[in-house]
Every structure is written in C-alpha cells, then in structure tokens.
Design a protein around this motif. Structure first.
Motif, short mmCIF file in Angstrom:
data_model
loop_
_atom_site.label_atom_id
_atom_site.label_comp_id
_atom_site.label_asym_id
_atom_site.label_seq_id
_atom_site.Cartn_x
_atom_site.Cartn_y
_atom_site.Cartn_z
N UNK A 141 0.83 -1.22 0.00
CA UNK A 141 0.00 0.00 0.00
C UNK A 141 0.86 1.26 0.00
N UNK A 142 1.90 1.26 0.80
CA UNK A 142 2.79 2.42 0.82
C UNK A 142 3.47 2.57 -0.54
N UNK A 143 3.84 1.48 -1.14
CA UNK A 143 4.46 1.53 -2.47
C UNK A 143 3.51 2.11 -3.51
N UNK A 144 2.24 1.71 -3.47
CA UNK A 144 1.26 2.26 -4.42
C UNK A 144 1.02 3.75 -4.18
N UNK A 145 0.98 4.14 -2.90
CA UNK A 145 0.77 5.56 -2.59
C UNK A 145 1.97 6.40 -3.04
N UNK A 146 3.16 5.90 -2.82
CA UNK A 146 4.36 6.61 -3.29
C UNK A 146 4.39 6.69 -4.81
N UNK A 147 4.00 5.62 -5.47
CA UNK A 147 3.95 5.61 -6.93
C UNK A 147 2.97 6.67 -7.44
N UNK A 148 1.78 6.76 -6.83
CA UNK A 148 0.77 7.74 -7.24
C UNK A 148 1.26 9.17 -6.98
N UNK A 149 1.87 9.40 -5.82
CA UNK A 149 2.39 10.73 -5.50
C UNK A 149 3.51 11.15 -6.45
N UNK A 150 4.36 10.21 -6.81
CA UNK A 150 5.45 10.55 -7.73
C UNK A 150 4.90 10.88 -9.12
N UNK A 151 3.86 10.15 -9.59
CA UNK A 151 3.26 10.48 -10.89
C UNK A 151 2.60 11.86 -10.87
N UNK A 152 1.88 12.16 -9.80
CA UNK A 152 1.25 13.48 -9.69
C UNK A 152 2.30 14.58 -9.67
N UNK A 153 3.39 14.36 -8.95
CA UNK A 153 4.47 15.35 -8.89
C UNK A 153 5.10 15.55 -10.27
N UNK A 154 5.35 14.48 -10.99
CA UNK A 154 5.94 14.61 -12.32
C UNK A 154 5.00 15.35 -13.28
#
Length: 119
Positions: free
Chosen positions: A11-24
C-alpha cells in the motif's frame, strides 16, 4: 504478522507511486506552460501620459480656465438650482409634455389636494 507487513509495504508503495506520478505531471506543466505578462511589449504604455497641448479639462491656457470658472460661478449665482436638479426638472417637463395622460399617483395627489383645500 509477516502478511501484515507485506500488505502494508504494497500500500505504501502504491501511494508513493501515485504521488510521484502526480508530482511529475505538475512539474511538467510548470515547465511547459509559458506565462506571458498581460502588458508586455505594448505599443502604447499606460505609464506615459499623452502628449498634447491641452490640459486635463480641455483648456489650452490658464486664461481659458479662468473664463470657464467665472462663467460657472455666474451661472450658479443666477440660478439657485444646481446642474443635476435643473437637468432633472427640464427632463421631467419634457416627459410631461410628451405624456399628457396623468398616471395614478398624480391623480391621487390632485384628489388629496382637492380634499384638503376644501376644509
């Protein structure tokens, strides 16, 4: 307990993945969008006044200003009503001339005046 840690890491990995995509995406938008100033390279800048011989009231010499002031003071001493009131009265007279039919309020006013004057 180990299953809980595995699920938690996913879950933390998915949340970090989503946050990194939004940031990019946001950083990409900031780099691609070019904001231009509203008045950049204007032909007539608003800070420089127009070059003309007339003053802001339309008079080209101080003598004309004095004459206009004297005319205005004479007009006010001759006529006690000021500009807006005088204009309103003139327009009301024109309206009454163009509309000969009396409205309900004027008829009621006449009736009340007639009753009060008879006493």
């Amino acid at each position: 307990m180990p299953q809980f840690l595995i699920i938690f890491q996913r879950r933390i990995g998915k949340m970090l993945w989503a946050l990194s995509l939004i940031t990019l995406i946001n950083v990409g938008n900031l780099l691609l969008v070019n904001h231009q100033a509203a008045l950049a390279a204007s032909d007539t800048p608003l800070t420089t006044p127009p070059t003309a011989e007339k003053t802001e009231l339309g008079f080209s010499s101080p003598q004309e200003k004095e004459e206009a002031y004297e005319e205005a003071t004479e007009a006010l001493t001759k006529d006690p009503k000021k500009g807006v009131e005088k204009l309103y009265d003139e327009e009301m007279e024109k309206y009454k001339e163009s509309q000969p039919d009396k409205n309900v309020l004027e008829k009621a006013k006449e009736v009340i005046e007639g009753i009060t004057n008879n006493d």
